[in-house]
Structures are given as C-alpha cells and as structure tokens.
Design a protein around this motif. Structure first.
Motif, PDB file in Angstrom:
ATOM      1  N   UNK A 173       0.834  -1.209   0.000  1.00  0.00           N
ATOM      2  CA  UNK A 173       0.000   0.000   0.000  1.00  0.00           C
ATOM      3  C   UNK A 173       0.867   1.257   0.000  1.00  0.00           C
ATOM      4  N   UNK A 174       1.926   1.233   0.811  1.00  0.00           N
ATOM      5  CA  UNK A 174       2.825   2.387   0.876  1.00  0.00           C
ATOM      6  C   UNK A 174       3.499   2.630  -0.470  1.00  0.00           C
ATOM      7  N   UNK A 175       3.892   1.561  -1.127  1.00  0.00           N
ATOM      8  CA  UNK A 175       4.548   1.701  -2.435  1.00  0.00           C
ATOM      9  C   UNK A 175       3.585   2.325  -3.454  1.00  0.00           C
ATOM     10  N   UNK A 176       2.345   1.847  -3.449  1.00  0.00           N
ATOM     11  CA  UNK A 176       1.349   2.414  -4.373  1.00  0.00           C
ATOM     12  C   UNK A 176       1.112   3.891  -4.071  1.00  0.00           C
ATOM     13  N   UNK A 177       1.060   4.245  -2.800  1.00  0.00           N
ATOM     14  CA  UNK A 177       0.871   5.645  -2.409  1.00  0.00           C
ATOM     15  C   UNK A 177       2.040   6.499  -2.885  1.00  0.00           C
ATOM     16  N   UNK A 178       3.263   6.016  -2.692  1.00  0.00           N
ATOM     17  CA  UNK A 178       4.450   6.762  -3.117  1.00  0.00           C
ATOM     18  C   UNK A 178       4.481   6.926  -4.637  1.00  0.00           C
ATOM     19  N   UNK A 179       4.092   5.900  -5.367  1.00  0.00           N
ATOM     20  CA  UNK A 179       4.068   6.011  -6.825  1.00  0.00           C
ATOM     21  C   UNK A 179       3.037   7.053  -7.269  1.00  0.00           C
ATOM     22  N   UNK A 180       1.897   7.057  -6.617  1.00  0.00           N
ATOM     23  CA  UNK A 180       0.874   8.057  -6.922  1.00  0.00           C
ATOM     24  C   UNK A 180       1.362   9.464  -6.637  1.00  0.00           C
ATOM     25  N   UNK A 181       2.037   9.641  -5.514  1.00  0.00           N
ATOM     26  CA  UNK A 181       2.576  10.957  -5.166  1.00  0.00           C
ATOM     27  C   UNK A 181       3.647  11.389  -6.162  1.00  0.00           C
ATOM     28  N   UNK A 182       4.493  10.468  -6.589  1.00  0.00           N
ATOM     29  CA  UNK A 182       5.529  10.799  -7.567  1.00  0.00           C
ATOM     30  C   UNK A 182       4.898  11.258  -8.880  1.00  0.00           C
TER      31      UNK A 182
END
Length: 74
Positions: free
Chosen positions: A48-57
């Motif tokens: 979930x954290x990885x998906x969130x970081x990708x979205x933010x990027x």
C-alpha cells in the motif's frame, strides 16, 4: 515391584513428558501463527505504501510539468 509395574511407571513418565512437550508445541505453533499473521499485515502495508508513493511521484511530476519546472516526457 514386578517388571510389569516398572514398565507401566516408565510409560506413565514418558506420557507425562510427551504431554508437556505437546502443550509447549501448541504454544509455539500459536505464536508462530501470530508472527505469520503480523508479517502478512506488514507485507500488505508495504505494498500500500509503495502504491501511495508512486501516486505521489506522478502528482509531483504533473505539477512540475505544469509549472514548467520539468520538461514533459510526453
């Protein structure tokens, strides 16, 4: 004491020891199951954290392009 009663006493002692080990193994299995459950939650949270970081990027890249701080890759 006859040989039979001696054998029975030894078998009773063995049964008691096996019972203690069985209880200990049950506790170990319960704790291991709890650890596996926790690791599963951690692994899911990391995804979930990885998906969130990708979205933010992606959002930051869009903002940079709009502000012309970055050249468009399109």
């Amino acid at each position: 004491m006859t040989d039979d009663s001696l054998i029975i006493k030894h078998l009773q002692a063995i049964r008691a020891i096996l019972g203690e080990h069985g209880e200990r193994l049950e506790r170990i299995e319960t704790r291991l199951s709890s650890i596996e459950h926790t690791v599963g939650f951690i692994y899911a949270g990391a995804g979930d954290d990885r998906a969130t970081m990708q979205g933010l990027a992606r959002r930051v890249e869009r903002i940079e392009r709009r502000l012309e701080l970055r050249e468009g890759d399109d």
